[in-house]
Write a protein that holds these residues in place. Structure first.
Motif, PDB file in Angstrom:
ATOM      1  N   UNK A 465     -10.629  -4.825 -21.813  1.00  0.00           N
ATOM      2  CA  UNK A 465      -9.755  -5.368 -20.767  1.00  0.00           C
ATOM      3  C   UNK A 465      -8.288  -5.125 -21.102  1.00  0.00           C
ATOM      4  N   UNK A 466      -7.921  -5.248 -22.382  1.00  0.00           N
ATOM      5  CA  UNK A 466      -6.539  -5.000 -22.795  1.00  0.00           C
ATOM      6  C   UNK A 466      -6.158  -3.531 -22.604  1.00  0.00           C
ATOM      7  N   UNK A 467      -7.048  -2.614 -22.992  1.00  0.00           N
ATOM      8  CA  UNK A 467      -6.752  -1.189 -22.819  1.00  0.00           C
ATOM      9  C   UNK A 467      -6.619  -0.846 -21.335  1.00  0.00           C
ATOM     10  N   UNK A 470      -3.244  -1.998 -20.112  1.00  0.00           N
ATOM     11  CA  UNK A 470      -2.170  -1.083 -20.521  1.00  0.00           C
ATOM     12  C   UNK A 470      -2.183   0.194 -19.692  1.00  0.00           C
ATOM     13  N   UNK A 471      -3.347   0.531 -19.121  1.00  0.00           N
ATOM     14  CA  UNK A 471      -3.457   1.702 -18.251  1.00  0.00           C
ATOM     15  C   UNK A 471      -3.243   1.340 -16.784  1.00  0.00           C
ATOM     16  N   UNK A 472      -2.724   0.117 -16.534  1.00  0.00           N
ATOM     17  CA  UNK A 472      -2.422  -0.366 -15.179  1.00  0.00           C
ATOM     18  C   UNK A 472      -3.663  -0.458 -14.300  1.00  0.00           C
ATOM     19  N   UNK A 473      -4.786  -0.840 -14.902  1.00  0.00           N
ATOM     20  CA  UNK A 473      -6.020  -1.077 -14.161  1.00  0.00           C
ATOM     21  C   UNK A 473      -6.472  -2.496 -14.476  1.00  0.00           C
ATOM     22  N   UNK A 474      -6.535  -3.341 -13.457  1.00  0.00           N
ATOM     23  CA  UNK A 474      -6.769  -4.764 -13.684  1.00  0.00           C
ATOM     24  C   UNK A 474      -8.016  -5.229 -12.951  1.00  0.00           C
ATOM     25  N   UNK A 475      -8.938  -5.818 -13.710  1.00  0.00           N
ATOM     26  CA  UNK A 475     -10.125  -6.458 -13.150  1.00  0.00           C
ATOM     27  C   UNK A 475      -9.819  -7.950 -13.077  1.00  0.00           C
ATOM     28  N   UNK A 476      -9.243  -8.389 -11.968  1.00  0.00           N
ATOM     29  CA  UNK A 476      -8.696  -9.750 -11.864  1.00  0.00           C
ATOM     30  C   UNK A 476      -9.756 -10.821 -12.090  1.00  0.00           C
ATOM     31  N   UNK A 477     -10.947 -10.759 -11.461  1.00  0.00           N
ATOM     32  CA  UNK A 477     -11.949 -11.812 -11.739  1.00  0.00           C
ATOM     33  C   UNK A 477     -12.329 -11.887 -13.213  1.00  0.00           C
ATOM     34  N   UNK A 478     -12.442 -10.746 -13.861  1.00  0.00           N
ATOM     35  CA  UNK A 478     -12.799 -10.739 -15.275  1.00  0.00           C
ATOM     36  C   UNK A 478     -11.677 -11.337 -16.118  1.00  0.00           C
ATOM     37  N   UNK A 543      -1.577  -9.856 -24.919  1.00  0.00           N
ATOM     38  CA  UNK A 543      -1.111  -8.631 -24.285  1.00  0.00           C
ATOM     39  C   UNK A 543      -1.633  -8.511 -22.854  1.00  0.00           C
ATOM     40  N   UNK A 544      -2.853  -8.973 -22.601  1.00  0.00           N
ATOM     41  CA  UNK A 544      -3.371  -8.982 -21.225  1.00  0.00           C
ATOM     42  C   UNK A 544      -2.491  -9.853 -20.345  1.00  0.00           C
ATOM     43  N   UNK A 545      -2.113 -11.017 -20.872  1.00  0.00           N
ATOM     44  CA  UNK A 545      -1.251 -11.934 -20.129  1.00  0.00           C
ATOM     45  C   UNK A 545       0.110 -11.287 -19.869  1.00  0.00           C
ATOM     46  N   UNK A 546       0.674 -10.600 -20.867  1.00  0.00           N
ATOM     47  CA  UNK A 546       1.974  -9.955 -20.717  1.00  0.00           C
ATOM     48  C   UNK A 546       1.893  -8.815 -19.704  1.00  0.00           C
TER      49      UNK A 546
END
Length: 753
Positions: A465-467, A470-478, A543-546
Motif C-alpha cells: 500500500x505504501x509503494x 508513492x506511485x500515486x495509486x490509492x486504494x481508499x477502502x483498503x 508515509x501512507x498518511x503523508x
C-alpha cells in the motif's frame, strides 16, 4: 468444499472486511479459505528440489525405499524372537487380509507388550504399521495404535540410532493419522538429538544422518496438508537443525558436493544458520561453495543459492569467483529448459540480485538472453529478472527497452501470485521510475486475488500500500481499513520489544483469519526475529498518511492525532539513528555520509560570513530517510513556529492537515536543497529509488532542489572547481555568496576529502 475445489477470493478476507465479520462469518472464511491456502505445495522451491534429488546421481540418502514386509523378513529388523515371530502368526500378515490381519494385530501387539528386547519391539511396530496401513482408510478403532505409541515412548531410551530411524520410517505409512502421533514424533526427535549429542558426528556415517533428516522431512511433507501449523520453524526438526549446524561448521571439510548441496537445502528450509553468519564461518562456507560449484549442475547450484537466500547469507565483494560462475550458469543455461526450470533460475537470480552493481556486463548479457522468453515465463521468474535489473546501473535506452517488453508480458497475468511477490514487483517498478498507471491498477486488482501465504502477509499489505501510494495509486477502502486497525493499537513505548509487540497487533488483524489469531508466545518470537520489518511497517503507515495528505486524498478514517505524533517521533528518531550521525567530524562515516559532509563543508566555505543564509545537514521532508544539505534563510528561522499537534479531524476527512502543515512550515525557511543520491540511485542524469520519490514530493511542495552527481563533483574537486560550481548554482536561486573567496583557502586535499 475441498473435494469441490472451492476457492474463496482473498478480497473477501481483506483488511476492509475482516473487522466487520461476525464470529460465525470468520469461522466460515477460515474453513473455506483453508483449501485455497493449501492448494499448492508447502513451498514450491522445496517441492522442486525434493523431486530433483530423485533424478540426480549421488543422493542415495534421499532415495529411501518405501517400507515393505519383505524388508522385515530379510532381517532388516528383528531380535532374539525373530524366528519364532516370523514362523508363527507373523506369516499371516503377508498372506491375507481380514481375519488374518486382525489376528496378526493382536499377536504383534501382545508380543510387543511382553518382550524386553528393543529389537523385537521395533519389529512389532514395523509389522503393525504395515498391517494397519493396508486398510487405514476404513479403520474405526485404532486404540492399539495409541497403546503401541505409548509403549514405544516408554522404551525409546533403549533404542539405538538405527532403530530410531526404522521406527520413524515405518511411521510414514500412517501419515493420514498424524494427529495421533504428535507426541511420538516429538519423542523420536528428542532421542535422535540426544544420540547425536552423546556420540557426536562420525564422518563415515554422514549419509545415515542425512537419511534420517530426509525421512523427517518426508513426514513433514506428507502431513502438511493435514496440519494447521504452517510456520517455517515447524518444517525442520531439532535433530536436523543440530546436524546441519555440525556439518556446515566443524565437519564442512568432510562433506562431498552432494552432501553439501543437501545440507544447504535443509538449511534453507530451517531459514536460520546463525553459526555461519560469523565472518570466519561464512568465509569457510563460501570457500566450500566455490570449490563445489564446478562439480555440480545448474539445478544443484540453484538449490544452494536458495539455501543462502533463505538463511539471509549474501555474497560480497570477497566472492567474485562465485558470482562469475553463477552468472556463467545463467548465460550457458539451455534455452529449451528455461520454462521447465524457472525455480532453479529464479533461485540463482535471487542470490545475485544484491550484488549486481559490480557485474554490469554480466547483467546486461543475462537481460539480452532472457528477454525474448518473457512471455513464456511465470510471474515469479519475471520478478527475479526485474530485481536483477534493479541492482545494476545501465543505459536508460537498454533499460527502457527491457521494461517495455516486461510490462507488455504481464498483461493481466498476475493472478494467483503471493502478496509478497506483488509487493516486490511494485517496489522494483517504483525503484526503476516506471510511471505506467495501467500497470499499478493491474497490481491493485491482482492484490484481491493473491495468496496470503503466512503470518507476514499483513506486513506485505502495508508495504504494498505504501509503494502504491508513492506511485500515486490509492486504494481508499483498503487504506481506511488499515488506519482503523492501526488506531486500535498502543504506540506508547516503541523503543522496546514489549512496546513493539503491542504496536504490531494490527499486522495480524490485517491478515486473513487463518493467520490472524496467533498466541502471545508466537507474537513475542515474531517481534524478536522481525524487529526491523515491524519498525519499517510503522514508518510506512506514516508515509501512507503523508502521501494522502500531499495528494489531497479524502479519507473517512485517518490516523488519530496522538498516534500520528508518536509515529512521527519514532520515524524521525529511527531514521536519525540509521543515517544521521550526531557528530560528522568525529564519527566513522559511510561512503554516502562522507559525500554529504563534503558538500556541506564546501557550501559552508562558499557562504562563510553570510548574514542571510546558513547551511545544515538535515531531513528535507517529514518522511525523509536520508539527510541532505539544506540552505536555510536566517530571517525566516527567527520567525519559525513550533510543531503543533492535531486536535481533531476536519470536514473533508484529512485530519492530518494541521500536523503535516506545521512540520512543512518548519521547512518553509529552506531556500535550497542539495540532494546527494547514493551511488545506486543515480546514473548519468537519472535518479532512481527512494531519492526520486522524495524529490517528487519536494517538487509538489515547490521546494528548490539541486541533484549532485557525485562522480561529476569528484572531477570538480580534483580540478578545484567545486566552489565555483556551488557559487554558480546558488546564484541561480538568488542566493548571494562572498565574492572574494579563494578556492584553496583551508580546503583539504582530494585524498583527505
Amino acid at each position: 468444499l475441498n473435494n469441490c475445489n472451492v476457492h474463496l477470493p482473498v478480497r473477501q478476507c481483506s483488511a476492509s472486511l475482516i473487522q466487520r465479520t461476525t464470529r460465525n462469518d470468520e469461522e466460515e472464511i477460515r474453513v473455506r479459505s483453508r483449501h485455497r491456502l493449501r492448494a499448492g505445495p508447502m513451498n514450491a522451491a522445496i517441492e522442486h528440489a525434493w523431486s530433483s534429488f530423485r533424478s540426480l546421481d549421488g543422493y542415495s540418502f534421499t532415495k529411501i525405499r518405501p517400507p515393505v514386509l519383505s524388508n522385515i523378513e530379510d532381517g532388516e529388523v528383528g531380535g532374539a524372537h525373530h524366528n519364532m515371530a516370523s514362523n508363527g502368526v507373523g506369516a499371516m500378515a503377508s498372506g491375507g487380509v481380514g481375519a488374518h490381519h486382525m489376528a496378526s494385530r493382536h499377536f504383534w501387539f501382545l508380543f510387543a507388550s511382553k518382550t524386553e528386547d528393543p529389537a523385537d519391539l521395533v519389529e512389532s511396530w514395523c509389522r503393525l504399521t504395515l498391517i494397519f496401513s493396508k486398510d487405514l482408510e476404513d479403520l474405526t478403532d485404532d486404540q492399539q495404535l495409541d497403546l503401541m505409541s505409548h509403549l514405544l515412548i516408554q522404551k525409546m531410551h533403549l533404542f539405538n540410532l538405527k532403530q530410531l530411524r526404522q521406527v520413524l520410517q515405518y511411521l510414514t505409512l500412517l501419515h493420514t493419522k498424524s494427529s495421533r502421533f504428535v507426541t511420538l514424533t516429538e519423542t523420536i526427535d528428542e532421542y535422535l538429538l540426544a544420540s547425536i549429542q552423546a556420540h557426536g558426528v562420525t564422518e563415515d556415517k554422514i549419509d545415515r544422518y542425512l537419511e534420517i533428516s530426509s525421512i523427517q522431512l518426508r513426514w513433514t511433507m506428507l502431513t502438511t496438508s493435514l496440519r494447521m501449523d504452517l510456520r517455517p520453524e515447524n518444517f525442520t526438526s531439532t535433530y536436523t537443525s543440530h546436524v546441519i549446524k555440525l556439518l556446515l561448521t566443524k565437519h564442512l571439510h568432510a562433506l562431498t558436493p552432494q552432501q553439501f548441496v543437501f545440507c544447504m537445502f535443509l538449511a534453507g528450509i530451517a531459514r536460520r544458520l546463525p553459526e555461519c553468519e560469523q565472518e570466519q564461518a561464512f568465509a569457510a562456507l563460501c570457500s566450500k561453495f566455490e570449490t563445489v560449484l564446478p562439480m555440480i549442475g545448474p539445478i544443484e547450484q540453484g538449490i544452494i543459492c536458495h539455501g543462502f537466500h533463505q538463511c539471509n547469507l549474501r555474497l560480497g565483494k570477497e566472492q567474485p569467483v562465485i558470482k562469475s560462475l553463477l552468472f556463467q550458469t545463467l548465460l550457458d543455461f539451455p534455452v529449451q529448459d528455461i520454462q521447465k526450470h524457472q525455480i532453479t533460475l529464479s533461485s540463482i537470480m535471487k542470490l545475485l540480485k544484491n550484488r549486481g552493481t559490480y557485474n554490469r556486463e554480466f547483467v546486461c548479457k543475462v537481460m539480452d538472453k532472457f528477454e525474448p522468453y518473457l512471455d513464456c515465463m511465470g510471474p515469479g521468474m519475471k520478478i527475479r529478472l526485474l530485481q536483477l535489473l534493479q541492482s545494476v546501473l545501465i543505459s536508460t535506452h537498454n533499460k527502457d527497452d527491457f521494461l517495455n517488453k516486461f510490462l507488455a508480458s504481464l498483461d493481466n497475468n498476475l493472478g494467483g501470485m503471493r502478496l509478497k511477490d506483488l509487493e516486490q514487483l511494485t517496489f522494483a517498478l517504483l525503484y526503476l521510475n516506471v510511471d505506467h498507471k495501467a500497470t499499478y491498477a493491474m497490481i491493485m486488482r491482482a492484490k484481491e486475488w493473491s495468496y496470503w501465504s503466512n503470518t507476514k502477509s499483513g506486513r506485505s499489505l502495508i508495504f504494498l500500500t505504501a509503494y502504491m501510494a508513492h506511485a500515486n495509486t490509492f486504494d481508499v477502502p483498503n487504506i481506511e481499513g488499515i488506519m482503523k486497525e492501526v488506531n486500535e493499537c498502543d504506540f506508547s513505548n516503541l523503543e522496546t520489544l514489549n512496546g513493539l509487540g503491542k504496536a504490531n497487533k494490527f499486522l495480524f488483524r490485517l491478515n486473513v483469519p487463518l493467520f490472524a489469531n496467533v498466541d502471545e508466545t508466537f507474537k513475542k518470537r515474531f517481534v524478536k526475529r522481525n524487529r526491523r520489518l515491524i519498525e519499517q511497517a510503522l514508518v510506512y503507515v506514516l508515509e501512507i498518511d503523508f502521501a494522502c495528505f500531499i495528494n489531497k486524498i479524502k479519507l473517512n478514517t485517518t490516523l488519530l492525532p496522538h498516534i500520528r505524533q508518536e509515529l512521527f517521533g519514532f520515524s524521525r528518531k529511527l531514521n536519525a539513528e540509521r543515517s544521521l550521525p550526531k557528530d560528522f567530524k568525529n564519527s566513522k562515516l559511510t561512503y554516502h555520509q562522507a559525500q554529504v559532509f563534503q558538500v556541506y563543508k564546501d557550501l559552508n566555505r562558499v557562504l562563510a560570513g553570510s548574514e542571510q543564509y546558513s547551511v545544515h545537514i538535515d531531513f528535507a521532508l517529514p518522511i525523509s530517510t536520508t539527510p541532505q544539505v539544506l540552505v536555510r534563510s536566517k530571517e525566516l528561522m527567527r520567525g519559525q513556529e513550533k510543531i503543533i499537534t492535531d486536535c481533531g479531524g476536519n470536514r473533508n476527512g484529512n485530519s492530518g492537515v494541521a500536523m503535516w502543515q506545521s512540520n512543512l512550515r518548519q521547512n518553509g525557511n529552506v531556500k535550497l536543497v542539495f540532494v546527494v543520491p547514493k551511488k545506486s540511485e543515480i546514473y548519468g542524469d537519472k535518479i532512481y529509488g527512494r531519492i526520486r520519490v522524495e524529490r517528487n514530493y519536494m517538487k509538489k511542495l515547490d521546494m528548490n532542489v539541486v541533484v549532485i552527481n557525485w562522480l561529476d563533483y569528484i572531477d570538480k574537486l580534483k580540478k578545484k572547481e567545486s566552489h565555483n560550481y556551488l557559487r554558480f548554482t546558488l546564484k541561480k536561486y538568488d542566493i548571494e555568496t562572498r565574492k572574494t573567496l579563494k578556492q584553496n583557502r583551508k580546503t583539504p586535499s582530494f585524498e583527505e576529502s
